[in-house]
Design a protein around this motif. Structure first.
Motif, PDB file in Angstrom:
ATOM      1  N   GLU A 206      29.780  -6.216   2.238  1.00 54.05           N
ATOM      2  CA  GLU A 206      29.754  -7.030   1.015  1.00 54.05           C
ATOM      3  C   GLU A 206      28.509  -6.750   0.179  1.00 54.05           C
ATOM      4  O   GLU A 206      28.537  -6.864  -1.057  1.00 54.05           O
ATOM      5  CB  GLU A 206      29.808  -8.512   1.393  1.00 54.05           C
ATOM      6  CG  GLU A 206      31.165  -8.948   1.945  1.00 54.05           C
ATOM      7  CD  GLU A 206      31.076 -10.244   2.733  1.00 54.05           C
ATOM      8  OE1 GLU A 206      29.983 -10.869   2.724  1.00 54.05           O
ATOM      9  OE2 GLU A 206      32.075 -10.626   3.374  1.00 54.05           O
ATOM     10  N   LEU A 207      27.426  -6.380   0.841  1.00 52.08           N
ATOM     11  CA  LEU A 207      26.183  -6.071   0.125  1.00 52.08           C
ATOM     12  C   LEU A 207      26.135  -4.617  -0.336  1.00 52.08           C
ATOM     13  O   LEU A 207      25.145  -4.184  -0.919  1.00 52.08           O
ATOM     14  CB  LEU A 207      24.975  -6.388   1.015  1.00 52.08           C
ATOM     15  CG  LEU A 207      24.768  -7.882   1.318  1.00 52.08           C
ATOM     16  CD1 LEU A 207      23.674  -8.075   2.364  1.00 52.08           C
ATOM     17  CD2 LEU A 207      24.418  -8.653   0.045  1.00 52.08           C
ATOM     18  N   GLY A 208      27.204  -3.876  -0.082  1.00 51.30           N
ATOM     19  CA  GLY A 208      27.311  -2.517  -0.606  1.00 51.30           C
ATOM     20  C   GLY A 208      27.010  -1.403   0.365  1.00 51.30           C
ATOM     21  O   GLY A 208      27.082  -0.228  -0.003  1.00 51.30           O
ATOM     22  N   VAL A 209      26.660  -1.733   1.613  1.00 48.38           N
ATOM     23  CA  VAL A 209      26.346  -0.702   2.598  1.00 48.38           C
ATOM     24  C   VAL A 209      27.614   0.094   2.927  1.00 48.38           C
ATOM     25  O   VAL A 209      28.703  -0.471   3.082  1.00 48.38           O
ATOM     26  CB  VAL A 209      25.748  -1.335   3.872  1.00 48.38           C
ATOM     27  CG1 VAL A 209      25.504  -0.269   4.944  1.00 48.38           C
ATOM     28  CG2 VAL A 209      24.451  -2.070   3.535  1.00 48.38           C
ATOM     29  N   ARG A 210      27.468   1.390   3.051  1.00 49.41           N
ATOM     30  CA  ARG A 210      28.611   2.280   3.298  1.00 49.41           C
ATOM     31  C   ARG A 210      28.809   2.451   4.812  1.00 49.41           C
ATOM     32  O   ARG A 210      28.304   3.389   5.424  1.00 49.41           O
ATOM     33  CB  ARG A 210      28.360   3.641   2.633  1.00 49.41           C
ATOM     34  CG  ARG A 210      29.519   4.618   2.717  1.00 49.41           C
ATOM     35  CD  ARG A 210      29.103   5.958   2.131  1.00 49.41           C
ATOM     36  NE  ARG A 210      30.156   6.946   2.183  1.00 49.41           N
ATOM     37  CZ  ARG A 210      29.980   8.239   1.908  1.00 49.41           C
ATOM     38  NH1 ARG A 210      28.776   8.677   1.547  1.00 49.41           N
ATOM     39  NH2 ARG A 210      30.983   9.087   1.980  1.00 49.41           N
ATOM     40  N   LEU A 211      29.558   1.545   5.397  1.00 49.71           N
ATOM     41  CA  LEU A 211      29.823   1.604   6.828  1.00 49.71           C
ATOM     42  C   LEU A 211      31.004   2.518   7.117  1.00 49.71           C
ATOM     43  O   LEU A 211      32.040   2.444   6.450  1.00 49.71           O
ATOM     44  CB  LEU A 211      30.096   0.203   7.374  1.00 49.71           C
ATOM     45  CG  LEU A 211      28.830  -0.602   7.695  1.00 49.71           C
ATOM     46  CD1 LEU A 211      29.110  -2.086   7.666  1.00 49.71           C
ATOM     47  CD2 LEU A 211      28.271  -0.196   9.044  1.00 49.71           C
ATOM     48  N   VAL A 212      30.845   3.371   8.095  1.00 47.27           N
ATOM     49  CA  VAL A 212      31.887   4.339   8.449  1.00 47.27           C
ATOM     50  C   VAL A 212      32.936   3.647   9.306  1.00 47.27           C
ATOM     51  O   VAL A 212      32.620   2.968  10.285  1.00 47.27           O
ATOM     52  CB  VAL A 212      31.279   5.529   9.215  1.00 47.27           C
ATOM     53  CG1 VAL A 212      32.380   6.505   9.636  1.00 47.27           C
ATOM     54  CG2 VAL A 212      30.232   6.230   8.358  1.00 47.27           C
ATOM     55  N   GLU A 213      34.192   3.846   8.938  1.00 42.77           N
ATOM     56  CA  GLU A 213      35.333   3.252   9.659  1.00 42.77           C
ATOM     57  C   GLU A 213      35.972   4.325  10.521  1.00 42.77           C
ATOM     58  O   GLU A 213      36.428   5.344  10.008  1.00 42.77           O
ATOM     59  CB  GLU A 213      36.350   2.719   8.650  1.00 42.77           C
ATOM     60  CG  GLU A 213      37.559   2.051   9.266  1.00 42.77           C
ATOM     61  CD  GLU A 213      37.274   0.620   9.687  1.00 42.77           C
ATOM     62  OE1 GLU A 213      37.637   0.280  10.819  1.00 42.77           O
ATOM     63  OE2 GLU A 213      36.710  -0.135   8.883  1.00 42.77           O
ATOM     64  N   PRO A 214      36.007   4.139  11.867  1.00 50.24           N
ATOM     65  CA  PRO A 214      36.694   5.140  12.699  1.00 50.24           C
ATOM     66  C   PRO A 214      38.190   5.122  12.439  1.00 50.24           C
ATOM     67  O   PRO A 214      38.737   4.161  11.903  1.00 50.24           O
ATOM     68  CB  PRO A 214      36.366   4.686  14.132  1.00 50.24           C
ATOM     69  CG  PRO A 214      36.082   3.227  14.014  1.00 50.24           C
ATOM     70  CD  PRO A 214      35.468   3.028  12.654  1.00 50.24           C
ATOM     71  N   ALA A 215      38.861   6.188  12.829  1.00 55.92           N
ATOM     72  CA  ALA A 215      40.306   6.299  12.606  1.00 55.92           C
ATOM     73  C   ALA A 215      41.055   5.211  13.364  1.00 55.92           C
ATOM     74  O   ALA A 215      40.579   4.675  14.368  1.00 55.92           O
ATOM     75  CB  ALA A 215      40.784   7.677  13.053  1.00 55.92           C
ATOM     76  N   GLU A 216      42.238   4.876  12.864  1.00 53.91           N
ATOM     77  CA  GLU A 216      43.072   3.901  13.555  1.00 53.91           C
ATOM     78  C   GLU A 216      43.445   4.436  14.933  1.00 53.91           C
ATOM     79  O   GLU A 216      43.557   5.641  15.148  1.00 53.91           O
ATOM     80  CB  GLU A 216      44.339   3.619  12.751  1.00 53.91           C
ATOM     81  CG  GLU A 216      44.074   2.867  11.452  1.00 53.91           C
ATOM     82  CD  GLU A 216      45.360   2.509  10.728  1.00 53.91           C
ATOM     83  OE1 GLU A 216      46.439   2.687  11.344  1.00 53.91           O
ATOM     84  OE2 GLU A 216      45.282   2.061   9.577  1.00 53.91           O
ATOM     85  N   GLY A 217      43.627   3.487  15.858  1.00 52.04           N
ATOM     86  CA  GLY A 217      43.972   3.880  17.222  1.00 52.04           C
ATOM     87  C   GLY A 217      43.736   2.725  18.164  1.00 52.04           C
ATOM     88  O   GLY A 217      43.609   1.574  17.728  1.00 52.04           O
ATOM     89  N   PRO A 218      43.690   2.994  19.458  1.00 50.48           N
ATOM     90  CA  PRO A 218      43.486   1.923  20.438  1.00 50.48           C
ATOM     91  C   PRO A 218      42.147   1.225  20.229  1.00 50.48           C
ATOM     92  O   PRO A 218      41.191   1.827  19.735  1.00 50.48           O
ATOM     93  CB  PRO A 218      43.520   2.665  21.786  1.00 50.48           C
ATOM     94  CG  PRO A 218      44.164   3.976  21.503  1.00 50.48           C
ATOM     95  CD  PRO A 218      43.826   4.316  20.083  1.00 50.48           C
ATOM     96  N   GLY A 219      42.097  -0.034  20.626  1.00 48.66           N
ATOM     97  CA  GLY A 219      40.853  -0.787  20.533  1.00 48.66           C
ATOM     98  C   GLY A 219      40.792  -1.610  19.269  1.00 48.66           C
ATOM     99  O   GLY A 219      40.770  -1.057  18.168  1.00 48.66           O
ATOM    100  N   ALA A 220      40.772  -2.940  19.426  1.00 47.61           N
ATOM    101  CA  ALA A 220      40.756  -3.811  18.255  1.00 47.61           C
ATOM    102  C   ALA A 220      39.394  -3.834  17.584  1.00 47.61           C
ATOM    103  O   ALA A 220      39.281  -3.728  16.361  1.00 47.61           O
ATOM    104  CB  ALA A 220      41.157  -5.227  18.664  1.00 47.61           C
TER     105      ALA A 220
END
Length: 293
Positions: A206-220
């Protein structure tokens, strides 16, 4: 909701919808370590704390914030906990957390149920279903009911930390550093956080930090990746789990590339304003370091 009547009767409805009552506001609080450290930042000192199944015979200092451990008993964690051990600190209130469903985190059901028969237990929901601010508000509400007074300077520190992080992000927005949150699992593997599932990480987004999102897959909440796939995400800043049961980051990182700014990260965050401001400040420092390198 809480209520202190003219007769000083204390009442507090927790996030299970269960109301605890006492003739007067409790003064001897036993708390799960995360809750105890948060309450301390809000002006309430617990008499004792307990850990979870991840913890050992000593408190994990990654989780204890600024708690004065010399003055706060640690009654243990996991299978070592039973009702008598929990009550050894003579608490008149237990504060625990839940990740949903009302389950008391860190205590087996066969321990939590008889405990509640002997002392009031307040459970606050810290799951991903809530925002960081909502969780913090509930802790603040509980602290006020126990006699804590507001600390405007702490709120000002948090406002300043948020504004500084926004400003740092704005300066780097054209080429924002890639930030990866992870929990090292040894030299060959890491649990990479899915940012949307963590209230504290959502604040950074929300504050604008560019957090990397891993690919979809196992693990919530986590995506478990091998070392090569972890670093293929090209992190320029790493938020590294520093809890005692996480492996050291250097074990995972080995000789990988150039040094990357690292922010010590406790995935069981503390919800007091000073603790949160401190974390946001460390993230801002790391982003500045990443762009200066």
């Amino acid at each position: 909701m809480c209520d202190v009547t003219e007769q000083s009767e204390w009442r507090f409805s927790d996030d299970r919808g269960q109301q605890s009552t006492a003739p007067r506001p409790p003064g001897r609080v036993l708390a799960y370590v995360q809750a105890g450290a948060t309450l301390w930042d809000l002006g309430i000192r617990p008499v004792a704390i307990f850990g979870s199944d991840h913890d050992g015979p000593d408190p994990d200092t990654a989780k204890t914030g600024t708690l004065p451990l010399a003055d706060v008993d640690y009654v243990g964690a996991g299978s070592s906990l039973d009702v008598e051990r929990l009550l050894s600190a003579e608490p008149d209130l237990v504060v625990a957390v839940s990740y949903g469903g009302g389950h008391v985190y860190g205590l087996a059901p066969e321990t939590a149920k008889p405990l509640e028969e002997r002392v009031p237990v307040v459970v606050l929901d810290v799951s991903q279903a809530r925002t960081f601010g909502e969780i913090g508000d509930r802790f603040a509400e509980l602290a006020r009911s126990l006699g804590a007074t507001g600390r405007p300077d702490a709120d000002q520190d948090l406002d300043a930390a948020r504004e500084r992080l926004r400003a740092v992000v704005a300066v780097t927005s054209a080429d924002a550093p890639r930030v990866l949150a992870l929990s090292p699992a040894g030299p060959d593997q890491a649990h990479v956080a899915r940012p949307k599932m963590w209230p504290e990480l959502r604040v950074l987004t929300e504050l604008g930090v560019r957090l990397v999102e891993p690919a979809e897959g196992p693990g919530a909440n986590w995506s478990t990746l091998d070392r090569a796939d972890t670093f293929a995400l090209r992190p320029e800043v790493i938020l590294a789990d520093i809890r005692a049961h996480a492996a050291p980051l250097e074990e995972l990182r080995g000789s990988e590339g150039a040094p990357t700014p690292v922010v010590p990260w406790n995935p069981e965050p503390l919800y007091g304003p000073r603790d949160h401001a401190r974390f946001l400040g460390l993230v801002a420092d790391a982003l500045e370091a990443a762009r200066a390198s």
